[in-house]
Scaffold this motif. Sequence first.
Motif, mmCIF file in Angstrom:
data_model
loop_
_atom_site.group_PDB
_atom_site.id
_atom_site.type_symbol
_atom_site.label_atom_id
_atom_site.label_comp_id
_atom_site.label_asym_id
_atom_site.label_seq_id
_atom_site.Cartn_x
_atom_site.Cartn_y
_atom_site.Cartn_z
ATOM 1 N N ARG A 177 -11.005 -1.843 -0.243
ATOM 2 C CA ARG A 177 -10.006 -2.290 0.733
ATOM 3 C C ARG A 177 -10.393 -1.874 2.154
ATOM 4 O O ARG A 177 -10.328 -2.670 3.098
ATOM 5 C CB ARG A 177 -8.631 -1.685 0.384
ATOM 6 C CG ARG A 177 -7.558 -1.881 1.440
ATOM 7 C CD ARG A 177 -7.257 -3.342 1.665
ATOM 8 N NE ARG A 177 -6.243 -3.513 2.710
ATOM 9 C CZ ARG A 177 -5.898 -4.687 3.194
ATOM 10 N NH1 ARG A 177 -6.478 -5.804 2.749
ATOM 11 N NH2 ARG A 177 -4.972 -4.771 4.135
ATOM 12 N N TYR A 201 -9.598 1.707 -3.000
ATOM 13 C CA TYR A 201 -9.463 2.020 -1.580
ATOM 14 C C TYR A 201 -10.784 1.785 -0.838
ATOM 15 O O TYR A 201 -10.777 1.294 0.287
ATOM 16 C CB TYR A 201 -9.055 3.491 -1.408
ATOM 17 C CG TYR A 201 -7.605 3.786 -1.645
ATOM 18 C CD1 TYR A 201 -6.866 3.117 -2.620
ATOM 19 C CD2 TYR A 201 -6.948 4.763 -0.914
ATOM 20 C CE1 TYR A 201 -5.544 3.401 -2.854
ATOM 21 C CE2 TYR A 201 -5.611 5.067 -1.140
ATOM 22 C CZ TYR A 201 -4.921 4.381 -2.115
ATOM 23 O OH TYR A 201 -3.603 4.677 -2.330
ATOM 24 N N TRP A 232 0.814 -1.217 0.000
ATOM 25 C CA TRP A 232 0.000 0.000 0.000
ATOM 26 C C TRP A 232 0.839 1.255 0.000
ATOM 27 O O TRP A 232 0.391 2.306 -0.477
ATOM 28 C CB TRP A 232 -1.008 -0.047 1.150
ATOM 29 C CG TRP A 232 -2.054 -1.076 0.869
ATOM 30 C CD1 TRP A 232 -2.116 -2.353 1.345
ATOM 31 C CD2 TRP A 232 -3.137 -0.944 -0.052
ATOM 32 N NE1 TRP A 232 -3.186 -3.018 0.795
ATOM 33 C CE2 TRP A 232 -3.830 -2.178 -0.060
ATOM 34 C CE3 TRP A 232 -3.605 0.091 -0.856
ATOM 35 C CZ2 TRP A 232 -4.955 -2.398 -0.859
ATOM 36 C CZ3 TRP A 232 -4.737 -0.122 -1.647
ATOM 37 C CH2 TRP A 232 -5.396 -1.350 -1.633
ATOM 38 N N LYS A 233 2.077 1.172 0.462
ATOM 39 C CA LYS A 233 2.999 2.284 0.286
ATOM 40 C C LYS A 233 3.296 2.493 -1.195
ATOM 41 O O LYS A 233 3.376 3.622 -1.687
ATOM 42 C CB LYS A 233 4.311 2.017 1.035
ATOM 43 C CG LYS A 233 4.223 2.274 2.544
ATOM 44 C CD LYS A 233 5.432 1.723 3.291
ATOM 45 C CE LYS A 233 6.717 2.426 2.902
ATOM 46 N NZ LYS A 233 7.462 1.807 1.840
ATOM 47 N N HIS A 261 -0.205 9.173 2.727
ATOM 48 C CA HIS A 261 -1.287 9.832 1.990
ATOM 49 C C HIS A 261 -1.649 11.213 2.534
ATOM 50 O O HIS A 261 -2.286 12.010 1.832
ATOM 51 C CB HIS A 261 -2.564 8.977 2.043
ATOM 52 C CG HIS A 261 -2.507 7.723 1.248
ATOM 53 N ND1 HIS A 261 -1.842 6.593 1.658
ATOM 54 C CD2 HIS A 261 -3.061 7.408 0.055
ATOM 55 C CE1 HIS A 261 -1.984 5.635 0.760
ATOM 56 N NE2 HIS A 261 -2.716 6.108 -0.228
ATOM 57 N N ALA A 291 1.727 3.242 5.474
ATOM 58 C CA ALA A 291 0.855 3.167 4.297
ATOM 59 C C ALA A 291 -0.232 4.226 4.351
ATOM 60 O O ALA A 291 -0.605 4.805 3.323
ATOM 61 C CB ALA A 291 0.230 1.772 4.197
ATOM 62 N N ASP A 292 -0.742 4.494 5.531
ATOM 63 C CA ASP A 292 -1.749 5.541 5.713
ATOM 64 C C ASP A 292 -1.094 6.920 5.779
ATOM 65 O O ASP A 292 -1.522 7.864 5.109
ATOM 66 C CB ASP A 292 -2.542 5.290 7.007
ATOM 67 C CG ASP A 292 -3.120 3.888 7.080
ATOM 68 O OD1 ASP A 292 -4.094 3.623 6.359
ATOM 69 O OD2 ASP A 292 -2.576 3.072 7.844
ATOM 70 N N TYR A 323 -7.565 0.233 8.513
ATOM 71 C CA TYR A 323 -6.536 1.003 7.827
ATOM 72 C C TYR A 323 -6.077 0.240 6.587
ATOM 73 O O TYR A 323 -6.447 -0.918 6.392
ATOM 74 C CB TYR A 323 -5.349 1.272 8.755
ATOM 75 C CG TYR A 323 -5.703 2.118 9.961
ATOM 76 C CD1 TYR A 323 -5.791 3.500 9.868
ATOM 77 C CD2 TYR A 323 -5.965 1.522 11.199
ATOM 78 C CE1 TYR A 323 -6.120 4.277 10.968
ATOM 79 C CE2 TYR A 323 -6.295 2.287 12.308
ATOM 80 C CZ TYR A 323 -6.381 3.668 12.180
ATOM 81 O OH TYR A 323 -6.714 4.430 13.263
ATOM 82 N N LEU A 324 -5.277 0.873 5.761
ATOM 83 C CA LEU A 324 -4.912 0.265 4.485
ATOM 84 C C LEU A 324 -4.141 -1.035 4.635
ATOM 85 O O LEU A 324 -4.313 -1.963 3.843
ATOM 86 C CB LEU A 324 -4.109 1.260 3.642
ATOM 87 C CG LEU A 324 -4.929 2.408 3.049
ATOM 88 C CD1 LEU A 324 -4.014 3.467 2.452
ATOM 89 C CD2 LEU A 324 -5.900 1.887 1.990
ATOM 90 N N ALA A 325 -3.292 -1.120 5.647
ATOM 91 C CA ALA A 325 -2.466 -2.327 5.808
ATOM 92 C C ALA A 325 -2.959 -3.241 6.915
ATOM 93 O O ALA A 325 -2.262 -4.169 7.310
ATOM 94 C CB ALA A 325 -1.014 -1.938 6.063
ATOM 95 N N VAL A 344 1.304 1.592 -3.664
ATOM 96 C CA VAL A 344 0.069 2.079 -4.284
ATOM 97 C C VAL A 344 -0.025 3.595 -4.128
ATOM 98 O O VAL A 344 -0.361 4.320 -5.072
ATOM 99 C CB VAL A 344 -1.166 1.390 -3.670
ATOM 100 C CG1 VAL A 344 -2.452 2.062 -4.158
ATOM 101 C CG2 VAL A 344 -1.186 -0.089 -4.040
ATOM 102 N N GLU A 345 0.289 4.083 -2.936
ATOM 103 C CA GLU A 345 0.268 5.542 -2.715
ATOM 104 C C GLU A 345 1.216 6.252 -3.668
ATOM 105 O O GLU A 345 0.864 7.249 -4.301
ATOM 106 C CB GLU A 345 0.651 5.842 -1.257
ATOM 107 C CG GLU A 345 0.601 7.317 -0.884
ATOM 108 C CD GLU A 345 1.882 8.076 -1.230
ATOM 109 O OE1 GLU A 345 1.793 9.270 -1.554
ATOM 110 O OE2 GLU A 345 2.972 7.468 -1.183
#
Length: 214
Positions: free
Chosen positions: A151, A148, A100-101, A170, A166-167, A157-159, A103-104
Amino acid sequence: MAPLAVHGSPFSTATMRVLACLYEKELDFDFVPVDMSAGEHKKEAFLSLNPFGQVPAFKDDDLTLFESRAITMYIAHEHHEKGTPLIFQESKKMAIVSVWKEVESCQFDPAASKIIWESLFKPKFGMTADDKVVEESEAKLARVLDVYEARLSKSLYLAGESFTLADLHHLPAIHYLLETPSKKLFDSRPVFSAWVRCVTNRPAWSKVTDMQKN
């Protein structure tokens, strides 16, 4: 003087990313303002810290780093026992954070940055926004936010179930997107919007945005 130092601008998304990490880790640091309007980031003194002439630059005693996402990873690893964990020691959990890092960095930020530049910063600099670029970027960002929304319907949270890098990564772009008409992309996705409210209400993030008021 604290051993940790950030050279940058409190209005720079990359600088804000590093500041958020330091505040989450509850670390003492010195902030060294770089006057980008005067071109200080392109002068030799700063280029010795970051040869690309981009903020921020980060120092930990004799270690000098640049690239904000690399800096936050170093901080999270080096000071794992302090403040908010932000990463995991277990490899499978950390792999999800890494996904997710990425993806950001590769999906979310490119589209978000174009919108921010066109809709927010160009008008501030007396330039006219390119509506076509905004429209195209909104379409790209909308597709990312659909992922997102799905997910975040499965995890807080994202992870997973805890706040991680990961959050955090953003937050700067979200901060600026909320000041643009493209905020409608958030409003139409209730799960994503709830996550935005959650992560932007963190005390560490409030300290970052307060730096823009000084």
